[in-house]
Design an enzyme around this catalytic site. Structure first.
Site, PDB file in Angstrom:
ATOM      1  N   TRP A 108       0.813  -1.224  -0.072  1.00 40.15           N
ATOM      2  CA  TRP A 108      -0.167  -0.031   0.069  1.00 40.15           C
ATOM      3  C   TRP A 108       0.752   1.187  -0.060  1.00 40.15           C
ATOM      4  O   TRP A 108       2.123   1.313   0.598  1.00 40.15           O
ATOM      5  CB  TRP A 108      -0.717   0.040   1.311  1.00 40.15           C
ATOM      6  CG  TRP A 108      -1.961  -1.087   1.456  1.00 40.15           C
ATOM      7  CD1 TRP A 108      -2.732  -1.550   0.428  1.00 40.15           C
ATOM      8  CD2 TRP A 108      -2.308  -1.944   2.294  1.00 40.15           C
ATOM      9  NE1 TRP A 108      -3.698  -2.573   0.576  1.00 40.15           N
ATOM     10  CE2 TRP A 108      -3.352  -2.675   1.995  1.00 40.15           C
ATOM     11  CE3 TRP A 108      -1.879  -1.909   3.785  1.00 40.15           C
ATOM     12  CZ2 TRP A 108      -3.946  -3.533   2.913  1.00 40.15           C
ATOM     13  CZ3 TRP A 108      -2.331  -2.865   4.558  1.00 40.15           C
ATOM     14  CH2 TRP A 108      -3.293  -3.709   3.979  1.00 40.15           C
ATOM     15  N   ILE A 149       2.236   2.537   3.386  1.00 38.39           N
ATOM     16  CA  ILE A 149       3.399   1.788   4.172  1.00 38.39           C
ATOM     17  C   ILE A 149       4.540   1.156   3.028  1.00 38.39           C
ATOM     18  O   ILE A 149       5.683   1.604   3.373  1.00 38.39           O
ATOM     19  CB  ILE A 149       2.641   0.568   4.908  1.00 38.39           C
ATOM     20  CG1 ILE A 149       1.429   1.097   5.714  1.00 38.39           C
ATOM     21  CG2 ILE A 149       3.747  -0.446   5.589  1.00 38.39           C
ATOM     22  CD1 ILE A 149       0.722   0.005   6.235  1.00 38.39           C
ATOM     23  N   CYS A 150       4.055   0.466   2.473  1.00 40.91           N
ATOM     24  CA  CYS A 150       5.015  -0.425   1.615  1.00 40.91           C
ATOM     25  C   CYS A 150       5.757   0.576   0.452  1.00 40.91           C
ATOM     26  O   CYS A 150       6.861   0.128  -0.093  1.00 40.91           O
ATOM     27  CB  CYS A 150       4.613  -1.622   1.068  1.00 40.91           C
ATOM     28  SG  CYS A 150       3.860  -2.819   2.338  1.00 40.91           S
ATOM     29  N   VAL A 151       5.095   1.831  -0.087  1.00 41.30           N
ATOM     30  CA  VAL A 151       5.760   2.463  -0.616  1.00 41.30           C
ATOM     31  C   VAL A 151       6.463   3.794   0.164  1.00 41.30           C
ATOM     32  O   VAL A 151       7.461   4.032  -0.249  1.00 41.30           O
ATOM     33  CB  VAL A 151       4.855   3.141  -1.876  1.00 41.30           C
ATOM     34  CG1 VAL A 151       5.239   4.149  -2.620  1.00 41.30           C
ATOM     35  CG2 VAL A 151       4.099   2.165  -2.951  1.00 41.30           C
ATOM     36  N   PRO A 163      10.044   2.819   1.914  1.00 42.19           N
ATOM     37  CA  PRO A 163      11.340   2.853   1.057  1.00 42.19           C
ATOM     38  C   PRO A 163      11.784   4.020   0.557  1.00 42.19           C
ATOM     39  O   PRO A 163      12.838   4.459   0.262  1.00 42.19           O
ATOM     40  CB  PRO A 163      11.053   1.548   0.074  1.00 42.19           C
ATOM     41  CG  PRO A 163       9.670   1.306   0.059  1.00 42.19           C
ATOM     42  CD  PRO A 163       9.237   1.654   1.423  1.00 42.19           C
TER      43      PRO A 163
END
Length: 217
Positions: free
Chosen positions: A115, A118-120, A123
């Site tokens: 998502w 979070i996951c974008v 990083p």
């Protein structure tokens, strides 16, 4: 913050590397910021555009045994390519991913995933802090709510990220229609994934290949 402007700030395929993060069933199941079908379409179009321009693309998932395999729409673009399965939520903490990115020798890091919040975001913010030129393809991302997606985009922009859509990226990589090397492949991506623009192109080709009716007496 350093302003992102001038010709050199535009993305170039020879300097870009794409990382696609966690386009998996679990994340898609609670994606509420976009039409899920649109996100699958856009992520697939992004993958195909990168392949058309010869941009190295890294595929990564998180605990695929539970969250599901990356959509075949994407993996089919890169048949036989390894998908890096992580335990880290933050992709940029996974050494295998980072080492593969560094091995390309490229500095324009392009990211999309699920998502967004979070996951974008994680990083992207870390890579920015390490000096990378990071671009987020927002319409190939998605979040658990519209608010979550928008706040994540704002947060990444505040950290120095560049944001754009997959069609904007395709135009920036192409840059000049006189560059014919990748035009056929890019046109195919537009026909398959650019909705009205793709259909209009097909219609144009139909009209150009349709003889003018002969005059009747």
């Amino acid at each position: 913050m350093t302003l992102r402007n001038g010709l050199d700030s535009l993305l170039r395929p020879e300097d870009s590397v794409l990382v696609l993060i966690d386009h998996q069933p679990y994340q898609l199941a609670n994606l509420n910021s976009h039409d899920p079908q649109a996100v699958v379409n856009n992520a697939t179009a992004l993958a195909k555009t990168a392949k058309a321009f010869g941009v190295p693309t890294i595929l990564t998932s998180v605990i695929a045994e539970r969250g599901g395999l990356i959509f075949p729409h994407i993996t089919d673009v890169f048949p036989g390519q390894e998908v890096i399965d992580r335990t880290f939520i933050n992709t940029w903490e996974d050494r295998k991913v980072v080492d593969l990115v560094k091995a390309t020798g490229r500095k324009q890091l392009v990211i999309a995933g699920l998502w967004t919040e979070i996951c974008v975001a994680m990083p992207v913010i870390q890579a920015l802090g390490e000096g990378w030129d990071v671009t987020v393809i927002t319409d190939a991302c998605g979040a658990v709510s519209v608010e979550a997606h928008q706040v994540a985009i704002q947060r990444m922009i505040a950290a120095g990220a560049n944001v754009m859509t997959w069609i904007a990226l395709a135009g920036e990589w192409q840059r000049d229609w006189a560059r014919l090397e990748h035009v056929a492949e890019v046109t195919d991506v537009f026909k398959q994934h650019a909705a009205g623009s793709g259909i209009a192109y097909l219609w144009e080709q139909q009209l150009l290949n349709t003889p003018v009716p002969a005059a009747t007496a």
